[in-house]
Scaffold this motif. Sequence first.
Motif, short mmCIF file in Angstrom:
data_model
loop_
_atom_site.label_atom_id
_atom_site.label_comp_id
_atom_site.label_asym_id
_atom_site.label_seq_id
_atom_site.Cartn_x
_atom_site.Cartn_y
_atom_site.Cartn_z
N UNK A 64 -10.62 -30.50 44.21
CA UNK A 64 -9.37 -30.84 43.53
C UNK A 64 -8.87 -32.22 43.95
N UNK A 65 -9.29 -32.72 45.10
CA UNK A 65 -8.83 -34.03 45.58
C UNK A 65 -9.55 -35.19 44.89
N UNK A 66 -10.58 -34.89 44.09
CA UNK A 66 -11.32 -35.93 43.36
C UNK A 66 -10.76 -36.00 41.94
N UNK A 67 -10.07 -37.10 41.59
CA UNK A 67 -9.45 -37.20 40.26
C UNK A 67 -10.47 -37.09 39.13
N UNK A 68 -10.09 -36.33 38.10
CA UNK A 68 -10.90 -36.17 36.89
C UNK A 68 -9.99 -36.15 35.69
N UNK A 69 -10.53 -36.51 34.55
CA UNK A 69 -9.74 -36.46 33.32
C UNK A 69 -9.55 -35.01 32.86
N UNK A 70 -10.59 -34.19 33.00
CA UNK A 70 -10.56 -32.84 32.46
C UNK A 70 -10.63 -31.78 33.55
N UNK A 71 -9.86 -30.72 33.36
CA UNK A 71 -9.90 -29.59 34.29
C UNK A 71 -11.26 -28.90 34.25
N UNK A 72 -11.92 -28.96 33.12
CA UNK A 72 -13.25 -28.37 32.99
C UNK A 72 -14.23 -29.01 33.98
N UNK A 73 -14.11 -30.31 34.15
CA UNK A 73 -14.98 -31.04 35.07
C UNK A 73 -14.75 -30.57 36.50
N UNK A 74 -13.49 -30.41 36.87
CA UNK A 74 -13.15 -29.96 38.22
C UNK A 74 -13.69 -28.55 38.45
N UNK A 75 -13.46 -27.65 37.51
CA UNK A 75 -13.93 -26.26 37.65
C UNK A 75 -15.46 -26.22 37.77
N UNK A 76 -16.16 -27.03 37.00
CA UNK A 76 -17.62 -27.04 37.08
C UNK A 76 -18.11 -27.55 38.43
N UNK A 77 -17.43 -28.57 38.97
CA UNK A 77 -17.80 -29.06 40.30
C UNK A 77 -17.62 -27.97 41.35
N UNK A 78 -16.54 -27.20 41.25
CA UNK A 78 -16.29 -26.10 42.18
C UNK A 78 -17.41 -25.08 42.07
N UNK A 79 -17.78 -24.68 40.85
CA UNK A 79 -18.87 -23.72 40.66
C UNK A 79 -20.18 -24.26 41.22
N UNK A 80 -20.47 -25.53 40.96
CA UNK A 80 -21.71 -26.14 41.48
C UNK A 80 -21.77 -26.01 43.00
#
Length: 125
Positions: A64-80
């Motif tokens: 969550x501390x890494x800025x992203x345009x989309x919440x989808x991108x953040x959620x996918x990084x967490x799952x990865x």
Amino acid sequence: MGIIKVENIRVFAHHGCLNEETIIGSDYRVDLEVKCNLKTSAKSDKLSDTVDYVFLNKVVIEEMSIPSKLLETVAQRILNRFFNEDKLISKATVSVSKINPPIGGDVEMVTIKLTEKRKNWVYIG
């Protein structure tokens, strides 16, 4: 099989498509649900035999501390991260909510929810 939930992780972060969102930041809520075998840990009483919810929370805070345009991108990084770093997780669901989103209305939050299963999971780095 069992389920571990970590709910209502509150984070201040800088996500969004608008420049103001990434500068000012806003409040977010993250909810997790992971499926794993809990029978071994229930018998052994060892943290190493289960999915550590401290680990789950740490991954959320870091991603969550890494800025992203989309919440989808953040959620996918967490799952990865979950699937790359904890082999006990067989399925995971991540919900990321933006509190009071700037969408021109009285909206409490917007939420995206992603679910992955290990058997179908392929890392895209």
